[in-house]
Motif scaffolding. Sequence first.
Motif, mmCIF file in Angstrom:
data_model
loop_
_atom_site.group_PDB
_atom_site.id
_atom_site.type_symbol
_atom_site.label_atom_id
_atom_site.label_comp_id
_atom_site.label_asym_id
_atom_site.label_seq_id
_atom_site.Cartn_x
_atom_site.Cartn_y
_atom_site.Cartn_z
ATOM 1 N N SER A 4 0.843 -1.195 0.000
ATOM 2 C CA SER A 4 0.000 0.000 0.000
ATOM 3 C C SER A 4 0.879 1.245 0.000
ATOM 4 N N LEU A 5 0.297 2.361 -0.405
ATOM 5 C CA LEU A 5 1.018 3.630 -0.449
ATOM 6 C C LEU A 5 1.088 4.212 0.961
ATOM 7 N N SER A 6 2.291 4.551 1.425
ATOM 8 C CA SER A 6 2.466 5.012 2.805
ATOM 9 C C SER A 6 2.515 6.529 2.926
ATOM 10 N N THR A 7 2.290 7.243 1.830
ATOM 11 C CA THR A 7 2.379 8.694 1.836
ATOM 12 C C THR A 7 1.196 9.296 1.091
ATOM 13 N N ASP A 8 0.978 10.598 1.275
ATOM 14 C CA ASP A 8 -0.119 11.279 0.579
ATOM 15 C C ASP A 8 0.228 11.628 -0.861
ATOM 16 N N ARG A 9 1.506 11.551 -1.198
ATOM 17 C CA ARG A 9 1.942 11.903 -2.553
ATOM 18 C C ARG A 9 3.141 11.046 -2.918
ATOM 19 N N GLY A 10 2.982 10.199 -3.920
ATOM 20 C CA GLY A 10 4.057 9.306 -4.317
ATOM 21 C C GLY A 10 4.403 9.456 -5.782
ATOM 22 N N ASN A 11 5.642 9.847 -6.073
ATOM 23 C CA ASN A 11 6.080 10.002 -7.458
ATOM 24 C C ASN A 11 6.335 8.640 -8.093
ATOM 25 N N VAL A 12 5.838 8.476 -9.301
ATOM 26 C CA VAL A 12 6.002 7.231 -10.048
ATOM 27 C C VAL A 12 6.869 7.536 -11.263
ATOM 28 N N ARG A 13 8.061 6.942 -11.304
ATOM 29 C CA ARG A 13 9.045 7.287 -12.331
ATOM 30 C C ARG A 13 9.106 6.248 -13.440
ATOM 31 N N ARG A 14 9.666 6.679 -14.561
ATOM 32 C CA ARG A 14 9.756 5.809 -15.728
ATOM 33 C C ARG A 14 10.794 4.709 -15.533
ATOM 34 N N GLY A 15 11.772 4.942 -14.683
ATOM 35 C CA GLY A 15 12.808 3.953 -14.405
ATOM 36 C C GLY A 15 13.221 4.014 -12.947
ATOM 37 N N PRO A 16 14.069 3.074 -12.501
ATOM 38 C CA PRO A 16 14.433 2.961 -11.090
ATOM 39 C C PRO A 16 15.586 3.869 -10.664
ATOM 40 N N SER A 17 15.409 5.177 -10.800
ATOM 41 C CA SER A 17 16.406 6.134 -10.310
ATOM 42 C C SER A 17 15.791 7.526 -10.314
ATOM 43 N N LEU A 18 16.406 8.441 -9.567
ATOM 44 C CA LEU A 18 15.912 9.818 -9.513
ATOM 45 C C LEU A 18 16.137 10.556 -10.827
ATOM 46 N N SER A 19 16.990 10.027 -11.679
ATOM 47 C CA SER A 19 17.246 10.680 -12.963
ATOM 48 C C SER A 19 16.137 10.416 -13.976
ATOM 49 N N HIS A 20 15.286 9.450 -13.706
ATOM 50 C CA HIS A 20 14.175 9.172 -14.612
ATOM 51 C C HIS A 20 13.023 10.142 -14.362
ATOM 52 N N ARG A 21 12.325 10.462 -15.424
ATOM 53 C CA ARG A 21 11.222 11.410 -15.327
ATOM 54 C C ARG A 21 10.074 10.827 -14.512
ATOM 55 N N ILE A 22 9.284 11.720 -13.922
ATOM 56 C CA ILE A 22 8.084 11.332 -13.184
ATOM 57 C C ILE A 22 6.919 11.294 -14.168
ATOM 58 N N ASP A 23 6.342 10.122 -14.352
ATOM 59 C CA ASP A 23 5.211 9.976 -15.268
ATOM 60 C C ASP A 23 3.872 10.188 -14.572
ATOM 61 N N TRP A 24 3.791 9.730 -13.319
ATOM 62 C CA TRP A 24 2.531 9.792 -12.586
ATOM 63 C C TRP A 24 2.803 10.165 -11.137
ATOM 64 N N VAL A 25 1.751 10.637 -10.470
ATOM 65 C CA VAL A 25 1.823 10.913 -9.036
ATOM 66 C C VAL A 25 0.601 10.282 -8.377
ATOM 67 N N PHE A 26 0.833 9.362 -7.450
ATOM 68 C CA PHE A 26 -0.261 8.766 -6.684
ATOM 69 C C PHE A 26 -0.584 9.686 -5.509
ATOM 70 N N LEU A 27 -1.869 9.984 -5.316
ATOM 71 C CA LEU A 27 -2.278 10.998 -4.349
ATOM 72 C C LEU A 27 -3.109 10.457 -3.190
ATOM 73 N N ARG A 28 -3.242 9.169 -3.078
ATOM 74 C CA ARG A 28 -4.147 8.626 -2.063
ATOM 75 C C ARG A 28 -3.417 7.679 -1.120
ATOM 76 N N ARG A 29 -3.162 8.143 0.088
ATOM 77 C CA ARG A 29 -2.510 7.304 1.092
ATOM 78 C C ARG A 29 -3.319 6.023 1.312
ATOM 79 N N ASP A 30 -2.628 4.923 1.497
ATOM 80 C CA ASP A 30 -3.203 3.603 1.787
ATOM 81 C C ASP A 30 -3.765 2.894 0.558
ATOM 82 N N MET A 31 -3.736 3.512 -0.615
ATOM 83 C CA MET A 31 -4.254 2.823 -1.792
ATOM 84 C C MET A 31 -3.420 1.575 -2.067
ATOM 85 N N PRO A 32 -4.055 0.460 -2.445
ATOM 86 C CA PRO A 32 -3.300 -0.761 -2.727
ATOM 87 C C PRO A 32 -2.549 -0.664 -4.047
ATOM 88 N N LEU A 33 -1.378 -1.269 -4.081
ATOM 89 C CA LEU A 33 -0.549 -1.321 -5.282
ATOM 90 C C LEU A 33 0.029 -2.722 -5.404
#
Length: 206
Positions: free
Chosen positions: A79-108
Amino acid sequence: MTHFGPIVTLLLALAAQPVLAQDAPGSRPKPRPERSETVAAAPQPAPDPASPAASREIAVPEGPERGPETNLPLPRFVSLSTDRGNVRRGPSLSHRIDWVFLRRDMPLQVTAEYGHWRRVTDREGVGGWMHYAMLSGVRTVIVDAELLPLRSRPQENATVVAQLEAGVVARLGECEPDWCRLTAGGYKGWAPKTLIWGVAPDEIRD
């Protein structure tokens, strides 16, 4: 003389909970609109091609296996543990953010691992890579039906203790082959697995 006190009390209690739906005679409640769980991110610069994470292809498992970083099953639910979670195109901070999850506790659902990063998807199939610190092992599910009755026992003819609207996030408890026990808005009850998202069809929980 018929007494309606207990029924009225129950309906008022349901109305006081924003995640619960009322029963209206002769009509079926409609899901209340909620804020979007996911938003598209603004365009960002492309990742540095020299970055190891940018150039490495990450294999996504096609069946159940163990994650190379955690040795936990893949795929698995978190589940999402924060109110705002950045979802990136690849596994590093250098990858662009494609989506932002905005709902704490949502299942993933976690489908791959790379270092401190986890590839996740939501119930709509939207996803990408998130840092593991934004994820929690606390299990939740989201209602995937227009109106979901919570029953006192894992049986179709059991008493309905509450009804959950589409999109409600509930805490996941024990699961039998076809039913799971949920907690939402102060109410606890059983729901069919087929009407929720966030649990595997064959998953058993004590």
